[in-house]
Design a protein around this motif. Sequence first.
Motif, PDB file in Angstrom:
ATOM      1  N   ALA A  26       0.830  -1.176   0.091  1.00 52.02           N
ATOM      2  CA  ALA A  26      -0.133   0.057   0.063  1.00 52.02           C
ATOM      3  C   ALA A  26       0.893   1.279   0.124  1.00 52.02           C
ATOM      4  CB  ALA A  26      -0.943  -0.198   1.412  1.00 52.02           C
ATOM      5  N   ILE A  27       1.801   1.072   0.716  1.00 46.29           N
ATOM      6  CA  ILE A  27       2.761   2.371   0.665  1.00 46.29           C
ATOM      7  C   ILE A  27       3.469   2.751  -0.401  1.00 46.29           C
ATOM      8  CG2 ILE A  27       4.872   3.455   1.831  1.00 46.29           C
ATOM      9  CD1 ILE A  27       4.243   1.877   4.523  1.00 46.29           C
ATOM     10  N   GLY A  28       4.046   1.596  -1.127  1.00 48.34           N
ATOM     11  CA  GLY A  28       4.411   1.569  -2.468  1.00 48.34           C
ATOM     12  C   GLY A  28       3.744   2.173  -3.543  1.00 48.34           C
ATOM     13  N   GLU A  75       9.357   8.296   0.195  1.00 53.79           N
ATOM     14  CA  GLU A  75      10.883   7.867  -0.013  1.00 53.79           C
ATOM     15  C   GLU A  75      10.953   6.621   0.604  1.00 53.79           C
ATOM     16  OE1 GLU A  75      13.663   9.053  -1.660  1.00 53.79           O
ATOM     17  OE2 GLU A  75      12.610  10.624  -2.620  1.00 53.79           O
ATOM     18  N   VAL A  76      11.816   5.627  -0.048  1.00 52.97           N
ATOM     19  CA  VAL A  76      12.003   4.423   0.388  1.00 52.97           C
ATOM     20  C   VAL A  76      13.084   4.449   1.647  1.00 52.97           C
ATOM     21  CG1 VAL A  76      13.133   2.240   0.182  1.00 52.97           C
ATOM     22  CG2 VAL A  76      11.901   2.859  -1.365  1.00 52.97           C
ATOM     23  N   VAL A  77      13.772   5.378   1.608  1.00 47.53           N
ATOM     24  CA  VAL A  77      14.764   5.737   2.740  1.00 47.53           C
ATOM     25  C   VAL A  77      13.964   6.068   4.034  1.00 47.53           C
ATOM     26  CG1 VAL A  77      16.629   7.135   3.562  1.00 47.53           C
ATOM     27  CG2 VAL A  77      16.502   6.410   1.056  1.00 47.53           C
ATOM     28  N   THR A  78      12.767   7.167   3.789  1.00 48.94           N
ATOM     29  CA  THR A  78      12.173   7.352   4.928  1.00 48.94           C
ATOM     30  C   THR A  78      11.576   6.283   5.708  1.00 48.94           C
ATOM     31  OG1 THR A  78      11.927   9.561   3.785  1.00 48.94           O
ATOM     32  CG2 THR A  78      10.473   9.256   5.684  1.00 48.94           C
ATOM     33  N   VAL A  79      10.874   5.537   4.941  1.00 51.60           N
ATOM     34  CA  VAL A  79      10.247   4.378   5.658  1.00 51.60           C
ATOM     35  C   VAL A  79      11.449   3.472   6.347  1.00 51.60           C
ATOM     36  CG1 VAL A  79       8.984   2.283   4.990  1.00 51.60           C
ATOM     37  CG2 VAL A  79       8.553   4.378   3.799  1.00 51.60           C
ATOM     38  N   ALA A  80      12.415   3.264   5.649  1.00 50.92           N
ATOM     39  CA  ALA A  80      13.593   2.412   6.104  1.00 50.92           C
ATOM     40  C   ALA A  80      14.076   2.870   7.446  1.00 50.92           C
ATOM     41  CB  ALA A  80      14.708   2.062   5.196  1.00 50.92           C
ATOM     42  N   VAL A  81      14.273   4.258   7.440  1.00 46.87           N
ATOM     43  CA  VAL A  81      15.009   4.814   8.603  1.00 46.87           C
ATOM     44  C   VAL A  81      13.697   4.891   9.643  1.00 46.87           C
ATOM     45  CG1 VAL A  81      15.882   6.913   9.749  1.00 46.87           C
ATOM     46  CG2 VAL A  81      16.353   6.149   7.443  1.00 46.87           C
ATOM     47  N   GLY A  82      12.364   5.155   9.329  1.00 44.39           N
ATOM     48  CA  GLY A  82      11.416   5.278  10.403  1.00 44.39           C
ATOM     49  C   GLY A  82      11.319   3.732  11.040  1.00 44.39           C
ATOM     50  N   SER A  85      12.529  18.941   4.343  1.00 40.66           N
ATOM     51  CA  SER A  85      11.070  19.057   4.379  1.00 40.66           C
ATOM     52  C   SER A  85      10.622  18.680   5.958  1.00 40.66           C
ATOM     53  CB  SER A  85      10.384  18.092   3.351  1.00 40.66           C
ATOM     54  OG  SER A  85       9.139  17.762   3.903  1.00 40.66           O
ATOM     55  N   ALA A  86       9.844  19.470   6.321  1.00 36.83           N
ATOM     56  CA  ALA A  86       9.319  19.441   7.808  1.00 36.83           C
ATOM     57  C   ALA A  86       8.241  18.184   7.889  1.00 36.83           C
ATOM     58  CB  ALA A  86       8.653  20.610   8.410  1.00 36.83           C
ATOM     59  N   PHE A  87       7.683  17.814   6.447  1.00 31.77           N
ATOM     60  CA  PHE A  87       6.530  17.097   6.466  1.00 31.77           C
ATOM     61  C   PHE A  87       7.294  15.685   6.392  1.00 31.77           C
ATOM     62  CE2 PHE A  87       4.519  13.707   3.604  1.00 31.77           C
ATOM     63  CZ  PHE A  87       3.008  13.984   4.541  1.00 31.77           C
ATOM     64  N   ASP A  88       8.591  15.588   5.950  1.00 32.02           N
ATOM     65  CA  ASP A  88       9.420  14.382   5.891  1.00 32.02           C
ATOM     66  C   ASP A  88       9.671  13.652   7.297  1.00 32.02           C
ATOM     67  OD1 ASP A  88       9.457  14.234   3.316  1.00 32.02           O
ATOM     68  OD2 ASP A  88      11.422  14.595   2.786  1.00 32.02           O
ATOM     69  N   ILE A  89      10.092  14.630   8.342  1.00 29.48           N
ATOM     70  CA  ILE A  89      10.081  14.467   9.784  1.00 29.48           C
ATOM     71  C   ILE A  89       9.016  13.945  10.348  1.00 29.48           C
ATOM     72  CG2 ILE A  89      11.108  15.384  12.059  1.00 29.48           C
ATOM     73  CD1 ILE A  89      13.052  15.455  10.013  1.00 29.48           C
ATOM     74  N   PHE A  90       7.878  14.655   9.961  1.00 32.00           N
ATOM     75  CA  PHE A  90       6.566  14.015  10.556  1.00 32.00           C
ATOM     76  C   PHE A  90       6.181  12.691  10.096  1.00 32.00           C
ATOM     77  CE2 PHE A  90       2.116  13.437   9.275  1.00 32.00           C
ATOM     78  CZ  PHE A  90       1.655  13.202  10.357  1.00 32.00           C
ATOM     79  N   LEU A  91       6.316  12.311   8.949  1.00 29.72           N
ATOM     80  CA  LEU A  91       6.401  11.122   8.302  1.00 29.72           C
ATOM     81  C   LEU A  91       7.160   9.903   8.955  1.00 29.72           C
ATOM     82  CD1 LEU A  91       4.541  10.472   5.882  1.00 29.72           C
ATOM     83  CD2 LEU A  91       6.306  10.334   4.532  1.00 29.72           C
ATOM     84  N   LEU A  92       8.460  10.533   9.178  1.00 32.25           N
ATOM     85  CA  LEU A  92       9.463   9.642   9.816  1.00 32.25           C
ATOM     86  C   LEU A  92       8.990   9.098  11.103  1.00 32.25           C
ATOM     87  CD1 LEU A  92      12.493   8.717   9.900  1.00 32.25           C
ATOM     88  CD2 LEU A  92      12.901  10.663  11.134  1.00 32.25           C
ATOM     89  N   TYR A  93       8.571   9.863  11.834  1.00 32.39           N
ATOM     90  CA  TYR A  93       8.135   9.513  13.252  1.00 32.39           C
ATOM     91  C   TYR A  93       6.639   8.722  13.140  1.00 32.39           C
ATOM     92  CZ  TYR A  93      12.300  11.439  15.548  1.00 32.39           C
ATOM     93  OH  TYR A  93      13.351  11.405  15.835  1.00 32.39           O
ATOM     94  N   VAL A  94       5.674   9.257  12.094  1.00 31.70           N
ATOM     95  CA  VAL A  94       4.685   8.198  12.157  1.00 31.70           C
ATOM     96  C   VAL A  94       5.107   6.700  11.691  1.00 31.70           C
ATOM     97  CG1 VAL A  94       2.504   7.865  10.775  1.00 31.70           C
ATOM     98  CG2 VAL A  94       3.049  10.135  11.508  1.00 31.70           C
ATOM     99  N   GLY A 146       7.782  -5.060   0.374  1.00 30.79           N
ATOM    100  CA  GLY A 146       6.393  -4.916  -0.155  1.00 30.79           C
ATOM    101  C   GLY A 146       6.511  -3.467  -0.908  1.00 30.79           C
ATOM    102  N   MET A 147       7.271  -2.580  -0.141  1.00 34.32           N
ATOM    103  CA  MET A 147       7.007  -1.266  -0.877  1.00 34.32           C
ATOM    104  C   MET A 147       8.152  -1.278  -2.135  1.00 34.32           C
ATOM    105  SD  MET A 147       8.365   2.262   1.063  1.00 34.32           S
ATOM    106  CE  MET A 147       8.387   3.917   0.194  1.00 34.32           C
ATOM    107  N   ILE A 148       9.349  -1.783  -2.122  1.00 35.88           N
ATOM    108  CA  ILE A 148      10.303  -1.698  -3.053  1.00 35.88           C
ATOM    109  C   ILE A 148       9.846  -2.658  -4.347  1.00 35.88           C
ATOM    110  CG2 ILE A 148      12.561  -2.282  -4.084  1.00 35.88           C
ATOM    111  CD1 ILE A 148      13.501  -1.575  -1.154  1.00 35.88           C
ATOM    112  N   LEU A 149       9.417  -4.075  -3.912  1.00 36.00           N
ATOM    113  CA  LEU A 149       9.136  -4.989  -5.136  1.00 36.00           C
ATOM    114  C   LEU A 149       7.559  -4.700  -5.681  1.00 36.00           C
ATOM    115  CD1 LEU A 149      10.862  -8.277  -3.902  1.00 36.00           C
ATOM    116  CD2 LEU A 149      11.805  -6.631  -5.342  1.00 36.00           C
ATOM    117  N   GLY A 150       6.631  -4.272  -4.759  1.00 37.75           N
ATOM    118  CA  GLY A 150       5.381  -3.812  -5.235  1.00 37.75           C
ATOM    119  C   GLY A 150       5.484  -3.429  -6.567  1.00 37.75           C
ATOM    120  N   PRO A 151       5.717  -2.181  -6.647  1.00 37.32           N
ATOM    121  CA  PRO A 151       5.796  -1.395  -8.078  1.00 37.32           C
ATOM    122  C   PRO A 151       6.403  -2.234  -8.906  1.00 37.32           C
ATOM    123  CG  PRO A 151       6.364   0.272  -6.157  1.00 37.32           C
ATOM    124  CD  PRO A 151       6.356  -1.306  -5.534  1.00 37.32           C
TER     125      PRO A 151
END
Length: 495
Positions: A171-173, A198-205, A403-412, A433-438
């Motif tokens: 779903a995220i992908g 961004e995959v990186v944001t999800v991976a770090v989060g 981007s402040a939104f990326d920080i918000f996303l990171l912590y969510v 799923g996020m990487i291979l899904g698309p």
Amino acid sequence: MSGFSVALTLTNLMWCFVGVTLGTAVGVLPGIGPAVTVALLLPVTTKVDPSGALIMFAGIYYGAMYGGSTTSILLNTPGESATIITAMEGNQMAKRGRAGPALATSAIGSFVAGTLATVALTFVSPLVVDVALSFGPPEFFALMVLAFVTVSAVLGESPLRGLTALFIGLAIGLVGIDNQSGTARFAFNVPQLLDGIEVVTVAVGLFAVGETLWSAAKDYKVEESLIQMSGSIWMKADDWKRSIGPWLRGTVIGFPFGAMPAGGAEIPTFISYALEKKLAKNPEEFGHGAIEGVAGPEAANNASSTGTMTSLLALGLPTSATAAILLAAFQQYGLQPGPMLFVNSADLVWGLIASMYIGNLMLLVLNLPLIGVWVKLLKIPKPQLYAGILIFATLGVYGMRQSAFDIFLLYVIGVLGFLMRRFDFPTAPVIIGMILGPLAEAQLRRSLSISQGDWMIFLQKPLSASLLVITALMVVGPWVWNKLKNGSADKNAKH
């Protein structure tokens, strides 16, 4: 040999050294695994040369396998599930004053297994690539479906939880604008989501923030006692004699399991332990500190991590949590692991494989003589360590796009990762799923375009049909087996 010309440049040697040193350090520190470290470094390595960055990330991966044994043996705290056996048997050796030989057989066994498995990787990968180059869109789609099911079922205790995590990743992908139709998907009228997440944001989060919050919450409930080193670190002649066989057998068991989509690192360590117990002259020592019980599983563990690189590099399929993060690292540089990577980026791939020979040698030198230094890392106060990771993760993600939104996303996503760990949901399938899904979606569309909308194309191609049948058997097989087993048990009970 062209790979060594890449790996032996001064810059790449430095990245290899940094990678294996960092890997050993995070392997020693309980709760800070290689997946967390690579995820943490993704945002700050965007400007680094891809060869150097990937050599460093791979060094962190297999370096952590070496370092993890130190914590398992001296602290009885397995950093990952693959080192449970090492903790069980190695800690017993340490309590009997044989921590030195336990650490030595673990480090030398890791070197032997890592080197032999890299030789196997060198010769097996081209064979896998030759087969994979004959794949068309239907075969690739079927292979990805197989990877989705097997990895989700294996990475975690419950297949249902694994598949739930996979669907979250799928779903995220999908978030963002669809390239073919131009339609916004799951953007919820938020402009920042139109470009996707961004995959990186999800991976770090998930891996840095979520794992750190989980480790911090868990550490308040765990009391750790460090066994002090005593006696010589070197192995005696009898220790060498008892270790060589388990090292070789562990390597043979571990490598193929790592390379298989459903293999993992845990199963080969348990198989190796059971085999060594069966072959040992003194099986009664097992459970009380048998050196064979450390040597075999440690070799299997390291060979498995190298085997993981085979399916990642040759097929683009991650078979462990860290491999999923490494896949994200490749994508960060616009590279897609798989057969075409060996054609289009041959220097990078062979340089990476060559660096693994050099890295294993570096690790042997780093681990045995410097064991005292690594033990001191265990004295770092946990609150400061976790706070440092969270600050580093926040700055890294903010630095990518300011981007402040990326920080918000990171912590969510970080809180989501924490809740997933709390309720035993594996986090790696989210990234997969996020990487291979698309990619799977693109192969599905190409297949249906070739067949003019006929779904039977997946069953008309022998290889894709075989892969889908294997996938179905892996989903239905365990359920049918349990039914048959319970039915048989009921009949016996009635008689």
